[in-house]
Scaffold this motif. Sequence first.
Motif, short mmCIF file in Angstrom:
data_model
loop_
_atom_site.label_atom_id
_atom_site.label_comp_id
_atom_site.label_asym_id
_atom_site.label_seq_id
_atom_site.Cartn_x
_atom_site.Cartn_y
_atom_site.Cartn_z
N ALA A 197 0.83 -1.20 0.00
CA ALA A 197 0.00 0.00 0.00
C ALA A 197 0.87 1.26 0.00
O ALA A 197 0.55 2.25 -0.67
CB ALA A 197 -0.93 0.00 1.21
N LEU A 198 1.98 1.22 0.74
CA LEU A 198 2.89 2.37 0.77
C LEU A 198 3.46 2.65 -0.62
O LEU A 198 3.51 3.81 -1.06
CB LEU A 198 4.02 2.11 1.76
N LEU A 199 3.88 1.59 -1.30
CA LEU A 199 4.47 1.77 -2.63
C LEU A 199 3.41 2.22 -3.63
O LEU A 199 3.70 3.00 -4.55
CB LEU A 199 5.13 0.47 -3.09
N GLU A 200 2.17 1.75 -3.47
CA GLU A 200 1.10 2.20 -4.36
C GLU A 200 0.81 3.68 -4.15
O GLU A 200 0.43 4.39 -5.10
CB GLU A 200 -0.16 1.38 -4.11
N GLU A 214 11.21 7.23 3.91
CA GLU A 214 11.96 7.97 4.92
C GLU A 214 11.03 8.47 6.04
O GLU A 214 11.40 8.44 7.22
CB GLU A 214 12.67 9.15 4.26
N GLN A 215 9.82 8.87 5.66
CA GLN A 215 8.87 9.33 6.67
C GLN A 215 8.46 8.20 7.60
O GLN A 215 8.43 8.37 8.83
CB GLN A 215 7.63 9.90 5.96
N VAL A 216 8.19 7.02 7.03
CA VAL A 216 7.79 5.87 7.85
C VAL A 216 8.94 5.44 8.76
O VAL A 216 8.74 5.13 9.94
CB VAL A 216 7.33 4.71 6.95
N MET A 217 10.15 5.42 8.21
CA MET A 217 11.31 5.02 9.02
C MET A 217 11.52 5.99 10.20
O MET A 217 12.04 5.60 11.25
CB MET A 217 12.56 4.99 8.15
N GLY A 218 11.13 7.24 10.02
CA GLY A 218 11.31 8.23 11.08
C GLY A 218 10.37 8.05 12.25
O GLY A 218 10.55 8.70 13.29
N TRP A 219 9.38 7.18 12.12
CA TRP A 219 8.46 6.95 13.23
C TRP A 219 9.06 6.09 14.33
O TRP A 219 8.58 6.08 15.45
CB TRP A 219 7.17 6.30 12.72
N HIS A 220 10.10 5.27 13.98
CA HIS A 220 10.78 4.39 14.95
C HIS A 220 9.77 3.51 15.70
O HIS A 220 9.70 3.51 16.93
CB HIS A 220 11.61 5.21 15.93
N LEU A 221 8.98 2.79 14.94
CA LEU A 221 7.95 1.93 15.53
C LEU A 221 8.57 0.66 16.09
O LEU A 221 9.54 0.13 15.56
CB LEU A 221 6.91 1.57 14.47
N SER A 222 7.97 0.15 17.14
CA SER A 222 8.45 -1.09 17.76
C SER A 222 7.78 -2.32 17.16
O SER A 222 8.28 -3.44 17.28
CB SER A 222 8.20 -1.06 19.27
N ALA A 223 6.63 -2.13 16.52
CA ALA A 223 5.91 -3.25 15.90
C ALA A 223 5.49 -2.84 14.48
O ALA A 223 5.40 -1.66 14.16
CB ALA A 223 4.68 -3.62 16.73
N LYS A 224 5.23 -3.85 13.67
CA LYS A 224 4.86 -3.57 12.28
C LYS A 224 3.43 -3.03 12.19
O LYS A 224 2.52 -3.50 12.88
CB LYS A 224 4.97 -4.84 11.43
N LEU A 225 3.26 -2.07 11.30
CA LEU A 225 1.93 -1.51 11.03
C LEU A 225 1.23 -2.32 9.96
O LEU A 225 1.87 -2.84 9.03
CB LEU A 225 2.06 -0.07 10.53
N ASP A 226 -0.10 -2.43 10.06
CA ASP A 226 -0.88 -3.01 8.98
C ASP A 226 -1.40 -1.88 8.09
O ASP A 226 -1.13 -0.70 8.33
CB ASP A 226 -2.02 -3.88 9.51
N SER A 227 -2.16 -2.24 7.06
CA SER A 227 -2.65 -1.23 6.10
C SER A 227 -3.53 -0.19 6.77
O SER A 227 -3.45 1.00 6.46
CB SER A 227 -3.42 -1.92 4.97
N ARG A 233 -1.95 7.16 9.41
CA ARG A 233 -0.78 8.03 9.56
C ARG A 233 -0.41 8.75 8.26
O ARG A 233 0.23 9.81 8.30
CB ARG A 233 0.42 7.23 10.04
N LEU A 234 -0.77 8.16 7.12
CA LEU A 234 -0.38 8.73 5.83
C LEU A 234 -1.60 8.94 4.96
O LEU A 234 -2.46 8.06 4.86
CB LEU A 234 0.60 7.81 5.08
N MET A 235 -1.68 10.09 4.29
CA MET A 235 -2.73 10.33 3.32
C MET A 235 -2.28 9.79 1.97
O MET A 235 -1.10 9.90 1.59
CB MET A 235 -2.99 11.83 3.18
N ARG A 236 -3.21 9.18 1.23
CA ARG A 236 -2.88 8.70 -0.10
C ARG A 236 -2.54 9.87 -1.00
O ARG A 236 -3.22 10.89 -1.02
CB ARG A 236 -4.05 7.91 -0.70
N ARG A 237 -1.45 9.71 -1.75
CA ARG A 237 -0.98 10.78 -2.63
C ARG A 237 -1.97 10.97 -3.77
O ARG A 237 -2.45 10.01 -4.36
CB ARG A 237 0.39 10.39 -3.19
N ALA A 238 -2.28 12.21 -4.10
CA ALA A 238 -3.20 12.50 -5.20
C ALA A 238 -2.61 12.04 -6.52
O ALA A 238 -1.41 12.18 -6.76
CB ALA A 238 -3.50 13.99 -5.27
N ALA A 239 -3.45 11.45 -7.36
CA ALA A 239 -2.97 10.99 -8.67
C ALA A 239 -2.54 12.19 -9.52
O ALA A 239 -3.10 13.28 -9.41
CB ALA A 239 -4.08 10.23 -9.39
N GLN A 240 -1.54 11.96 -10.35
CA GLN A 240 -1.05 13.04 -11.22
C GLN A 240 -2.05 13.27 -12.35
O GLN A 240 -2.41 12.35 -13.06
CB GLN A 240 0.31 12.65 -11.80
#
Length: 435
Positions: A197-200, A214-227, A233-240
């Motif tokens: 989902a992040l790559l999409e 880089e933004q996700v890595m900056g959160w320093h999470l202790s457990a994995k996030l699901d979708s 935490r992240l808004m879907r990027r607007a299509a070009q």
Amino acid sequence: MADLFDHSNDAPESAPRPLADRLRPRTLREVIGQDKVLGRDGPLGAMLASGQLASLILWGPPGVGKTTIARLLADETDLHFTQLSAIFTGVPDLRKVFEQAKMRRQNGRGTLLFVDEIHRFNKSQQDSFLPHMEDGTIILVGATTENPSFELNAALLSRAQVIVLERFSLADLELMAQRAEQELGRPLPLDGPAREALLEMADGDGRAALNLIEQVMGWHLSAKLDSAGLSKRLMRRAAQYDKSGDAHYNLISALHKSVRGSDPDAALYWFARMIEGGEDPRYLARRLTRMAVEDIGLADPQAQAVCLEAWQSYERLGSPEGDLALAQAVSYLALAPKSNAGYVAWKAALKLAEQTGSQPPPKHILNAPTKLMKEQGYGAGYDYDHDAEDGFSGQNYFPEGVKRPVLYQPLERGFERELSKRLAYFAKLRAKRGG
């Protein structure tokens, strides 16, 4: 003389650098996703193998490596790399760049001039490159997100080869993610679906993908996030989508051809893409009506009415409620029987009208409101169709000397099947009555 426009080495090496900059490929072999142009049989690969680099226009969406490829081409060919942006550069700046390039050439070194957003230069600015490209002062590498055929002068295009760069696939972006993990020394704190989902979210843009990582890595999470956690935490990027640019014409073409190809699912998808991109629904309503006229015509006379009613519904409801009325018209058009017989007949009629010039109608179908006109034979011999057998006289209505053509040829689809029967019926009566 110092280069006034190449500031690639201004920052000290100890300064913080974004991940996208840190992972910038150091050689062309490290470039991801552009094997078609950089491979041995690709246009750039062949140029480098021959040792003859020509001026280029790199055309592709944002974040696919246009700047990186230009810089690496300069490294591969030992050319001085100068970069500028068409947004911030005027003719005086260009003159300075050309003077510097001339001095380098006199000292035995060539210049690769990379111009970002080159389509933003006006005609005179684009023309200023031509003599310096022709005498070898510069190798021009322009980058554009817009179709060069529309945005660049023919003279400039004739002196440069257009190289098409493609948006990154999910596999390409996954390779970038793996490189990022190696660079940062730890894995992305995402489960499989969230990672995809992040790559999409990057929508084929490599720079955007690395910024998101880089933004996700900056959160320093202790457990994995699901979708679900990622979407919070992240808004879907607007299509070009540029309503006045290349994407506009590409997507309306895709919508029109999907309707013509009787594929409602594809048609609805492209319609949704344009609506999501901010396209004016009134423009789409107009184009849908045009599709009904051109591609369906009398095979389904109701199609045009459906479009006009959907258009009127949109005007009364507005968005988003009125968008549904247009979407239903899209589905109707896609499933309607198709015929361009009316369109073909109209084009043929225009051509015949042009060929026959100003020839007058035959006198028997002209009105004769004055005595003089009657004396000239206006209206003489006219057969009133309602008085004829079957309500059809079979008279000739074309100018004298114009051979009767066959312009409208309905297809055996939809309502035109009935119209074809009517045409055959009248043709039979006309032949019987000598018309």
